[in-house]
Each structure stands twice: as structure tokens, then as C-alpha cells.
Motif scaffolding. Structure first.
Motif, short mmCIF file in Angstrom:
data_model
loop_
_atom_site.label_atom_id
_atom_site.label_comp_id
_atom_site.label_asym_id
_atom_site.label_seq_id
_atom_site.Cartn_x
_atom_site.Cartn_y
_atom_site.Cartn_z
N TYR A 159 -66.54 -48.84 -6.95
CA TYR A 159 -65.98 -48.34 -5.69
C TYR A 159 -65.34 -49.61 -4.84
CZ TYR A 159 -69.51 -50.74 -2.87
OH TYR A 159 -70.15 -51.90 -2.46
N GLN A 160 -65.46 -50.57 -5.30
CA GLN A 160 -64.95 -51.95 -4.67
C GLN A 160 -63.66 -51.82 -5.36
OE1 GLN A 160 -66.59 -55.34 -3.49
NE2 GLN A 160 -68.47 -54.14 -2.68
N VAL A 161 -63.22 -51.49 -6.64
CA VAL A 161 -61.74 -51.39 -7.00
C VAL A 161 -61.31 -50.22 -6.59
CG1 VAL A 161 -60.40 -50.94 -9.22
CG2 VAL A 161 -62.65 -52.47 -9.28
N ALA A 216 -59.83 -51.34 -3.13
CA ALA A 216 -58.66 -52.37 -3.18
C ALA A 216 -59.65 -53.69 -2.73
CB ALA A 216 -57.73 -52.21 -2.00
N SER A 217 -60.89 -54.01 -3.05
CA SER A 217 -61.49 -55.08 -2.88
C SER A 217 -61.56 -55.96 -4.13
CB SER A 217 -62.98 -54.84 -2.24
OG SER A 217 -63.11 -53.88 -1.36
N LEU A 218 -61.55 -55.37 -5.22
CA LEU A 218 -61.93 -56.11 -6.57
C LEU A 218 -60.91 -55.74 -7.43
CD1 LEU A 218 -65.57 -56.14 -7.20
CD2 LEU A 218 -64.46 -58.04 -5.98
N ALA A 219 -60.37 -56.78 -8.35
CA ALA A 219 -59.55 -56.43 -9.33
C ALA A 219 -60.20 -55.68 -10.52
CB ALA A 219 -58.81 -57.45 -9.95
N THR A 220 -59.65 -54.77 -11.32
CA THR A 220 -60.07 -54.01 -12.38
C THR A 220 -60.86 -55.05 -13.40
OG1 THR A 220 -57.94 -54.20 -13.63
CG2 THR A 220 -58.71 -52.09 -12.41
N GLY A 260 -58.39 -58.04 -1.79
CA GLY A 260 -57.43 -59.04 -2.89
C GLY A 260 -56.58 -57.97 -3.51
N ALA A 261 -56.75 -56.68 -3.60
CA ALA A 261 -56.25 -55.52 -4.74
C ALA A 261 -55.66 -54.66 -4.28
CB ALA A 261 -57.20 -55.38 -5.93
N ARG A 262 -54.78 -54.95 -2.99
CA ARG A 262 -54.16 -53.67 -2.48
C ARG A 262 -53.05 -53.03 -3.07
NH1 ARG A 262 -53.71 -55.33 3.53
NH2 ARG A 262 -51.65 -53.81 3.58
N LEU A 263 -52.95 -52.64 -4.35
CA LEU A 263 -51.92 -52.61 -5.15
C LEU A 263 -51.84 -50.82 -5.34
CD1 LEU A 263 -52.23 -55.36 -7.83
CD2 LEU A 263 -50.90 -54.95 -5.71
#
Lengths: 445, 445
Positions: free
Chosen positions: A54-56, A59-63, A415-418
Motif C-alpha cells: 500500500y506504500q507503493v 507514492a511513499s516507496l519505490a517498487t 519519494g515516488a509520486r510518479l
């Protein structure tokens, strides 16, 4: 019929493990030293740390921080061959696993650790509008939808459409639903406000809809009530006792409420893998296999089944929960059982030991239910965080996740708002209907 | 015709910048303090650090480590509105930019910084077999293909097919081609060997095919020769003076050679964005706009064009290269030119200053050509690495990239060996033909 090159008959006992989740991987780890050759098959090249998926999605963690190449984890085990492939069936008479391209993989002992997927309770037509969260692709899809909804709201000139874009509905208030709702609310209130000019992201509505009477039903009533209050403080609206009756392009329907929403996430139910179908044996309503006390499949003494694809009674009469520690215990048990059987011994029955349940609510809050020991709030959050970092594999990923959490907790930045996997045409009907959009957008930015 | 909400006419000068690459983003940064309202439009939500994109394609870095949400970078600039959207045209008479959904974005000054994509020299039919590397999705697609080729080789029982799976062809020996070839060779020789049981990944062939007479043609001849020798030491086969005449499902054809290969990567040519078409003005063979000495488009004094979508002569008569520092210089120039014009001044002509060229060859090797100052080998690599970390944005990403490089350089392990965006059915014809495969694989592992 072709067979996979390495499994030419060498005379050794052949173990095939299907699925490299927590259960299957633990079984292979614990088979170290066994007098056998082992093949591990998974349809993905990576082992996934699902508790942080859920953190991916938020947008909290990268895959790559919560996934490891399976064959890398087993690089030192020359007795183990890892194969990327999808199992399409099991020929129990010939004792072979059938792979996607028709290759056959012979086994003497088979371990099915094939997991579970989403279940829409007979409403698979809801899936395009309410994706679930089981794989890395699911997580990046949900991440894309959440971020795209804010982007579209920034451009919208119709207030009703803007409101629907800023409404996020999570269906199901188990740990995944609670963690998603809390994190989305926090993102809207602390991460995003400064970034937009036409909308106030703090006004986004985050709804958590649950058919049962409380959130985190597997936790104590007191912790449930605490989680409920904490979610409301974060700005989540919790609707209990409401079974969803429809999900569509306009939003979600429960009871008499028709809630216009462009982002719906399904966290309400799972369905076991088709392992029962492969074997032609009975399964319960959620597709789960029944197994014997030694985790073998009835009438198939050479086939073990573990993890989310089976239904097992715990010593207290409840069902063993679908969590990582349970799957690992079963994997460990099966590895030992195989070793014992190869020595001519009979394994004692499997006995599940429940260590506890953890769920994060917000960036400083968590609940921990270890039975006698219960904890909530900031200290629980630290234990939650340390436990999760501990269970990650490898120093690099532990450092990377800790680094990301540090940034979230000190600077409110994720860190991962992509937005990936899709083109940015915001009003593309494919985005609204949830179809896959063309993967690559050619040429010019 | 609808217009975007925020650009209601406030009387302020309206600047629209299209494209948030190095050029467009630098222009917006340098417009700080200008008496105008600025809108930045990009069809992606992130600014991409393209010089390290090949490291995502080769599983060294995570996508989020080289990409930043554009609106986050500009969160402190209340005079700037960021919009996610695709420009479909420019109405030069009405002075409006047309967005994907028909919304019109009025401008007083327009800056086109729309970049470039791959060019197949009239052979777009090669693209499915030989993807190029411009976007994050391109990078994860190439990563998936490289990793999947090794996975399929591990399962292959036909030696010819296995050899084709273990043949990697990179077309074009500019910096991107050299960096890809060197890294793939290194991955096959140092990262992967222990992970496989049926194949020896060290026997993988990595071919670098180039139509010209040397690799890194923009560097000095001496550095070119050094790069060539270094690549060969890493195990790369370099074929110079060979224009590719076909790419298809079986492999690649150049001269009399038909090389069976399942992984082909295109690094041979670029084509500018359709900005020239939007304006209805002349473009060169690569689609690039001609611009005046002040980077305005001829006959369109209110429209600037910068970066890879334009063709500009450098003071020495050569063309300004399509690299990040050049785009940034142009972005900076245009921001100052706009400020000067708003003050009633006339900007001096743009003058490109070439700082130098850098390329990484292997994990310890790089070449640096600063004109008078040339360097190669390990020291050049350290300068290359420090320069790239310096130009990354934000402390977290610098730490994360440094951490990944540390792991690669000390343990030969790459942090992002993930096959995503596709199901694992290895012989799926869609994988072979390069079509998009279904994005989500439902349910069971």
C-alpha cells in the motif's frame, strides 16, 4: 511434450514449489540440505513484500524497495532452480506440473503456495472501476489513478466533476483498507496542498466503506475503536454496515447512497488461486483447498498446499489468517515434513501459533494486537516501523525504506509520486473506464 | 471552447511553457520574479533526469530515483501553475495553446520546449522490435525485455533459440548506446552468473552496431578509440560502418549479416516533437525548427523554441548538441530574454558555450571530453559519478542513487531487477512481437 532442460531424470528426489510468496520461499529456504533437487516456479521474477504494497500505491516507496529477484535470493543454493513461468495445471497421474508453453515439470513432491487474488463476490464487472492491490502492477495502477485524479481536478472547470475527482472511496476496512485510507488522507492534507493552484487538496474526501460493524475486525474492540477515531481525526469518513451494491464509471453505490467518485479501491475480499481446480478437489466458497493435518491435500499425499490458497483451522477453532507469518510457519512446517518423510519418519500435525496483528493508521499511528499485549499510538508506530524494516530483505532496501520514511515523517514528502504506465490524456475514456491505456507515448514531451 | 480555470484574464502578462524537460524547467526557474503569470504544461507529471535513464533500463536504479513531480519542484512558486496535459496544437492567430480535451490556454509569450523522440529513419515498423529509450516507460520496457530474455533462455530447450535469447543488439554507438552496451555486458558477466542453473550468462553476446566509423563520434578520436577498446574488454562486440537494414521478430540485419536476437534496443536517432507542425513552419529532416538568434520562431516573435525540438548553430559552426546543459542554457537565455522584453529592452543573441561531454563505459570507466581537458578511466568515472549525483535534485535522491551505486560497485548487485508491466507467459507472442501485453494478471500467483 517438452520438458524443462534441467529436470532430466538424475535419480534424485524432485521437489517442485509453485509460488515464491512468503510461504513458498520459506519452504525453499528451509529445504536447505535436503537430499533432493528443488525447482521453484513463479509467474513473476520477484518476491514481493506485500505488507508494504500500500506504500507503493500511495507514492511513499519505490517498487524496487519491496521486491527482490527470486533467483537472486536463491543464488547460493545450487540445489534450487528458479523458473519464471505460469502454471496452467497439474497432471496428478503423471506427477507433472504443466507450464504456460506446454513444458512439463515432473515432481516427486509438490508444494502449492499459489496465493490469492481479489474477489468481487460475483461482480467481476466492478474490477475496472475498483482495482485491488495484490501485485506491483496493481500498486502502480492505483498510484497512477490517485495522482491523476488530483491532476484532473486541477484542470476541471465543472465543480461537480471536480468534487467527484476529489472523492476517494476505499471498500473494505481490514488492514489494507485502513492503511490506504489513512495514507491517502494524509497525502491530501500534508503532502500535496502547496503543489496545486486551483484546488485545495485538503478538501478531498476519503471514504472508507465497510460491510461489517467495525474497522480492523481482527483486532480487539478497543483497538478497533481507536483506529476508527484516529482515521476520523485524519479526515477519513468511515461508513460501517454498508455493503457496496455497485461500482461503475460514476462512482459507488451503498445503501441509498450514490457517491460520485473517480477513484475507488477494492480491499474487501480475496479469492484463492485456482490450485483446487488444477487438482480437481473440493474448495470452499473463496476457492481455498481443504488440507490434512500435515498440510497435504486429501487423497494426494505427495502434494502439500500452504498459504492463502488453503483454509486451515487454528488451534482455537478460528481460521488461520491470510498473513505473512502464517504462510511462513506453514512453509517451514512443510520443509521439515518433507525432510522427515525422506528419512522415513511421519511428521507431527501442523500447529499454527498466532504472534499478533499490526496495522499502520497514519504516519505516527499504528495498532498492535499481540493478544495479551496491546499497543496503540506513536510507540506502536515505531514498533510497526522497526518490525517492517527488520523483515525486509537486505541492507540496501532497509536503508532505502528508512530513508524514504525519514523524508515522509520530517518533510511530508513522498519519494515516488510518479504517474507511469499511461499517457497523460486526462479525459481519455480509457482512464475513466479503467482500461489499459497505450503503454508508450511516442516521441515529444 | 472551454478554458482552464486559473487563466481567466487578470490583465497580467501570460507566459505558457510547454515541456518540463531540462530546457522548459530551467526557463520557469529563471522566470522567478518576472511580472507575469506562468503556466507549465507537460504530458507527464514528472521531470526526468534523462542522462541516467539507461541505468533504469539496466536495472541499476529505480524509476523514482531519477524523476520528480514537476508541481513539487515548483511548489514554492505561487506565480506558476503546473498542468498535466498533452498539447495538440497552437492557434497562433488566437494566441492559444490547444490541450488534449479541447481546453484552450491563452498566452502572450509561448515557450516550446517539447523535446524529441526516437526516429527510425522511415522505418517505424521496426519500433516494436527495437524500442528506444526516452521515457520511464521505455526504460521499464527495455528492462523487462532484457531480464525476460535471460529468463526465457533458462527455460529454452532449443540451443538456437537459447542463443538468440542471449544475444543483445544495441543500434547506435552514441553515449546512450555505449552506456547500454557496457552495462548489459557487465550485468551478464558480473551480476547474473550465480543466479542461473541452465545457462552461463557470461556467454551472452552484446553487439553494438553503428553506421558511422567510430563509437562516441562527438568525442575526440583518442577517447573514441579508448571507449572502443574498453567496450571490447567488457565483452561487447562492436560493429562499425554498418547501417541496419531490418529489425524484425527474428533479429537484426546489417550488411550481409542476419543476426538472430530477441532483444534489440534502438539508440540511433531522434526526431523532434511536432512543434513545427503546430506552428505550420519549416523544419529540417529531423523535424527541428529553425529559430532566430534570440531563439524566437521566424515570423512568430512571441514564440520561443528551445532544446531538442530546435536546430541552432553553435559559435564554431556545428550544431548545438542535444544534451541537457545545452537545453538549460537555452532555457536560461529565454527567461532572461522575456524579462528584458517586458522591460522594453532587446535581448542580445543567444550564444552556446560547450562545457564538455561525458559518457560512462563500465562501472569503473568513463570518458570526459572538455575540449582542452580530456580524461579517461577510473578517475573520469569518479568525476562522471560525482557530476551526475550533483545534478540530481534533492538530497534523498542523491543518497538513494549513491546507495545503489555503492551496491553495484562493491557487491555487483543491481537494485531494480524487476520485470513489471507484463505477465510472465514467456512464449506469449505479444512479448515476441513487442505488443503491449495485458497490464494486470489477475489473481493467483
Amino acid at each position: 511434450m517438452t520438458s524443462v532442460p534441467h529436470v532430466a531424470d538424475t535419480g534424485a528426489h524432485r521437489i517442485v514449489v509453485v509460488g515464491a510468496g512468503f510461504g513458498g520461499l520459506e519452504a525453499v529456504y528451509r529445504l536447505r540440505g535436503v537430499d533432493a533437487v528443488t525447482t521453484l516456479v513463479d509467474q513473476r521474477n520477484h518476491h514481493l513484500f506485500q505488507p508494504l504494497l500500500y506504500q507503493v500505491a500511495t507514492a511513499s516507496l519505490a517498487t524496487s524497495e519491496i521486491a527482490w529477484p527470486i533467483r537472486y535470493l536463491l543464488r547460493g543454493r545450487k540445489d534450487v532452480t528458479t523458473l519464471l513461468g505460469t502454471v496452467t495445471g497439474v497432471d496428478v497421474a503423471a506427477k507433472c506440473v504443466r507450464l504456460d508453453d506446454g513444458q512439463m515439470l515432473p515432481y516427486d513432491t509438490l508444494v502449492l503456495a499459489t496465493g490469492a487474488g481479489h474477489a468481487y463476490f460475483g461482480h467481476d464487472e466492478w474490477e475496472p472501476f475498483a482495482p485491488g492491490l495484490k501485485t506491483l502492477e496493481d500498486a502502480t495502477t492505483i498510484r497512477r489513478r490517485i495522482l491523476t485524479a488530483f491532476e484532473r481536478a486541477e484542470r476541471a472547470d465543472d465543480p461537480a466533476e471536480q468534487a467527484a475527482l476529489l472523492t476517494f472511496v476505499i471498500i473494505g476496512a481490514g488492514p489494507t483498507g485502513v492503511e490506504l485510507a489513512g495514507t491517502i488522507a494524509e497525502m491530501a492534507r500534508t503532502t500535496l496542498p502547496d503543489d496545486f493552484r486551483n484546488i485545495d487538496t485538503r478538501k478531498a474526501r476519503v471514504m472508507l466503506v465497510e460491510a461489517g460493524q467495525r474497522v480492523l475486525a481482527n483486532f480487539s474492540e478497543e483497538l478497533s475503536a481507536y483506529a476508527h477515531r484516529s482515521l476520523e481525526k485524519l479526515g477519513v469518513e468511515v461508513a460501517l454496515g454498508h455493503a457496496v451494491s455497485d461500482c461503475n464509471v460514476d462512482g459507488v453505490v451503498y445503501g441509498d447512497t450514490h457517491l460520485p467518485a473517480r477513484t475507488i479501491i477494492w480491499a474487501a475480499g480475496v479469492r484463492a488461486s485456482p490450485a483446487a481446480e488444477w487438482l480437481g478437489v473440493a474448495a470452499d466458497r473463496a476457492g481455498r483447498l481443504q488440507v490434512n493435518a500435515d498440510l497435504t491435500v486429501p487423497d494426494h499425499p505427495d502434494i502439500f498446499a500452504i498459504g492463502d490458497t488453503v483454509s486451515i483451522a487454528a488451534p482455537d477453532g478460528s481460521l488461520v489468517p491470510g498473513i505473512a507469518p502464517a504462510a511462513k510457519q506453514e512453509g517451514r512446517y512443510v520443509a521439515n515434513a518433507i525432510k522427515q518423510r525422506l528419512r522415513g519418519e511421519t511428521p507431527a500435525p501442523f500447529r499454527y501459533r498466532h504472534d499478533g496483528s499490526l496495522a499502520q493508521i497514519g504516519k505516527h499511528l499504528a495498532v498492535i494486537d499481540f493478544g495479551r499485549f496491546r499497543l496503540r499510538g506513536a510507540l506502536a508506530w515505531w514498533i510497526w516501523g522497526i518490525a517492517h524494516i527488520y523483515f525486509l530483505i537486505g541492507l540496501r532496501n532497509r536503508l532505502a525504506v528508512a530513508l524514504n520514511w525519514l523524508w515522509i515523517h520530517t518533510l511530508d514528502q513522498r519519494g515516488a509520486r510518479l504517474i507511469t504506465q499511461g499517457r497523460a490524456v486526462l479525459d481519455d475514456p480509457a482512464v475513466r473506464t479503467g482500461e489499459t491505456v497505450p503503454q508508450r507515448l511516442k516521441s515529444a514531451r
